[in-house]
Design a protein around this motif. Structure first.
Motif, PDB file in Angstrom:
ATOM      1  N   GLN A 184       0.784  -1.140   0.188  1.00 57.60           N
ATOM      2  CA  GLN A 184      -0.075   0.093  -0.019  1.00 57.60           C
ATOM      3  C   GLN A 184       1.207   1.316  -0.055  1.00 57.60           C
ATOM      4  OE1 GLN A 184      -2.562  -0.346   3.475  1.00 57.60           O
ATOM      5  NE2 GLN A 184      -3.892  -1.572   2.679  1.00 57.60           N
ATOM      6  N   ARG A 185       2.231   0.976   0.335  1.00 54.84           N
ATOM      7  CA  ARG A 185       2.938   2.265   0.122  1.00 54.84           C
ATOM      8  C   ARG A 185       2.937   3.012  -1.143  1.00 54.84           C
ATOM      9  NH1 ARG A 185       8.018   3.158   3.172  1.00 54.84           N
ATOM     10  NH2 ARG A 185       8.993   3.859   1.486  1.00 54.84           N
ATOM     11  N   ALA A 186       2.617   2.139  -2.323  1.00 52.83           N
ATOM     12  CA  ALA A 186       2.303   2.853  -3.357  1.00 52.83           C
ATOM     13  C   ALA A 186       1.533   3.845  -3.351  1.00 52.83           C
ATOM     14  CB  ALA A 186       2.193   1.666  -4.518  1.00 52.83           C
ATOM     15  N   TYR A 187       0.525   3.787  -2.352  1.00 53.54           N
ATOM     16  CA  TYR A 187      -0.468   4.846  -2.331  1.00 53.54           C
ATOM     17  C   TYR A 187       0.052   5.881  -1.346  1.00 53.54           C
ATOM     18  CZ  TYR A 187      -3.280   1.670  -5.009  1.00 53.54           C
ATOM     19  OH  TYR A 187      -3.477   0.693  -5.748  1.00 53.54           O
ATOM     20  N   GLY A 188       1.253   6.137  -0.795  1.00 58.77           N
ATOM     21  CA  GLY A 188       1.611   7.200   0.124  1.00 58.77           C
ATOM     22  C   GLY A 188       2.322   6.451   1.541  1.00 58.77           C
ATOM     23  N   THR A 189       3.247   6.976   1.957  1.00 61.45           N
ATOM     24  CA  THR A 189       3.907   6.243   3.055  1.00 61.45           C
ATOM     25  C   THR A 189       3.273   6.289   4.511  1.00 61.45           C
ATOM     26  OG1 THR A 189       5.103   8.232   3.256  1.00 61.45           O
ATOM     27  CG2 THR A 189       6.159   6.615   2.073  1.00 61.45           C
ATOM     28  N   ASP A 190       2.105   7.323   4.535  1.00 58.50           N
ATOM     29  CA  ASP A 190       1.771   7.511   5.961  1.00 58.50           C
ATOM     30  C   ASP A 190       0.204   7.107   5.801  1.00 58.50           C
ATOM     31  OD1 ASP A 190       0.428  10.143   5.114  1.00 58.50           O
ATOM     32  OD2 ASP A 190       2.429  10.539   4.809  1.00 58.50           O
TER      33      ASP A 190
END
Ligand code: FES
Length: 443
Positions: free
Chosen positions: A152-158
């Motif tokens: 899901q990091r591909a949708y943002g790290t936080d």
């Protein structure tokens, strides 16, 4: 429609591309992981790729994040790239296999239990990584632990980026992403331990509240704005298929209870593991994540809090920051001869991870290259402090902006701890033990 050939990850992959989405979304849509810390806002510079053939317009975001030399060499930000014609690109940013978290445990809890015992898998879904342990149900011994990146990091790290992505219509994509990651990890663990799947009897999951919501397919609307109301944070035990969306197993899956929208099941698990419920003297638990969570207390009373620390402690939002991967600078000493570095797995340096940032700030202060307010000395104010060079000869710098990112992260955590200590009515001297958790790396 144009045809994009993606190279840099084994065999070239050909995709049909329409300009409705950015190149980043098109690549992710193919199940290819690409670092995208800012979730496509064009501010982190982590999604860069190289154009080998064809045309890709240079955008203002490219000019902001890339050097003249990189632009000339064809580097562009994937999140701001909308190719109009066929092209060939090379992926250069992080791949998921680069991530490996440290999965060591207290020695007495590791080992082989009874030869024929049944097992459970305990999972921690982190915003960055997922860790899972295979535990003997009778012996209570950890047979094996493994980890994987949360794609899901591909949708943002936080968590805030994930909440936004979910609320922007990507809820199902995020759910499928974590379900696939979990299934792959569980399969791998069983395979590595040579345990048939019929001996796995239970799965127990902890994570922050957002990760729990995304796995269960809940709406994240309530998590994104005041009064930050979760859909459900009580303990749940559901059939495997309902949680994981697959019929690979037919066992119960338990999701641990959370405390609030921003203090999740992982903190509950941490409090239990650190025996807060039995501690006589006050203890402090801090999870140094993007969402910093902390607890102060003992068996009589525990107070919890969270603070938006940002990802600096995990190497995020730092210009040459990286996660805890091989080659990350995890410790540094500045002396007369120069910089003495320690990198993860003793690999050539590729960037600075969380503990490297902490060590570097300390060393800059000690050697008076920064003053007590975090202002770098004149020599390094413009370009940044040169930490090392990567294997391609590019400088790894620590800039004034990086220093400010670190200060904000540290201030957020400090404010949370001070508030808890004050509300608890104790002093710092009375704290008996401090437990630190997070993906900062090692020192
Ligand atoms: S700059 Fe493209 S994802 Fe951050």
């Amino acid at each position: 429609m144009s045809r994009i050939t993606i190279t840099g990850r084994g065999e070239p992959i050909l995709i049909n591309y329409t300009e409705e989405t950015s190149l980043l979304d098109a690549i992710i849509g193919q199940g290819i992981y690409l670092s995208a810390d800012c979730a496509g806002r064009g501010t982190c510079g982590k999604c860069k790729l190289q154009l080998l053939e064809g045309e890709l317009e240079i955008t203002s975001f490219d000019r902001n994040k890339l050097t003249e030399q990189e632009l000339e060499q064809g580097y562009r930000l994937a999140c701001k790239a909308y190719p109009k014609k066929d092209c060939i690109i090379r992926l250069v940013s992080g791949r998921e296999t680069d991530f490996k978290i440290i999965t060591e445990h207290r020695q007495e809890s590791i080992g082989y239990g009874k030869a024929d015992e049944d097992y459970a898998v305990a999972v921690d879904i982190g915003t960055t990584t997922i860790a899972a342990s295979l535990v003997g149900l009778e012996s209570k011994k950890i047979r094996l632990t493994d980890s994987a990146i949360n794609r899901q990091r591909a949708y943002g790290t936080d968590v805030v980026s994930r909440i936004k992505a979910s609320n922007d219509g990507k809820r199902e994509l995020l759910r499928i992403s974590i379900q696939e990651d979990l299934l792959e990890l569980i399969r791998r663990i069983l395979h590595e331990a040579e345990i048939p799947k019929n001996r796995l009897k239970r799965i127990v999951i902890a994570g922050n509240t957002t990760m729990g919501h995304l796995l269960l397919g809940y709406s994240c609307q309530g998590l994104g704005s005041y009064p930050f109301t979760p859909v459900n944070i009580s303990t749940l035990t559901l059939p495997y298929e309902e949680v994981m969306g697959s019929d690979y197993l037919s066992i119960p899956v338990t999701i641990l209870p959370g405390i609030s929208a921003y203090v999740g099941e992982d903190i509950v698990a941490g409090l239990l593991a650190c025996d807060f419920d039995q501690a006589k003297n006050p203890c402090l638990l801090v999870d140094l994540g993007t969402n910093g969570e902390m607890a102060v207390g003992n068996k009589d009373r525990i107070l919890v809090s969270s603070a938006a620390a940002g990802p600096a402690f995990e190497g995020g939002n730092i210009s040459c920051g990286v996660g805890s991967i091989a080659g990350a600078i995890c410790d540094i000493e500045i002396n007369k001869e120069g910089n003495r570095l320690q990198t993860i797995a003793d690999q050539p340096p590729i960037g600075i991870c969380g503990t490297g940032v902490v060590a570097l700030v300390f060393e800059l202060l000690q050697s008076k290259l920064s003053d007590a307010t975090g202002l770098l000395c004149e020599e390094y104010f413009e370009q940044g402090y040169p930490v090392a060079a990567d294997p391609q000869g590019r400088e790894i710098l620590f800039t004034q902006k990086d220093m400010r990112e670190f200060q904000m992260a540290k201030a957020a955590i400090r404010a949370g701890i001070e508030t808890l200590v004050r509300c608890h009515g104790i002093t710092f001297d009375e704290i008996d033990t401090v437990y630190l958790a997070g993906a900062s790396a090692i020192k």
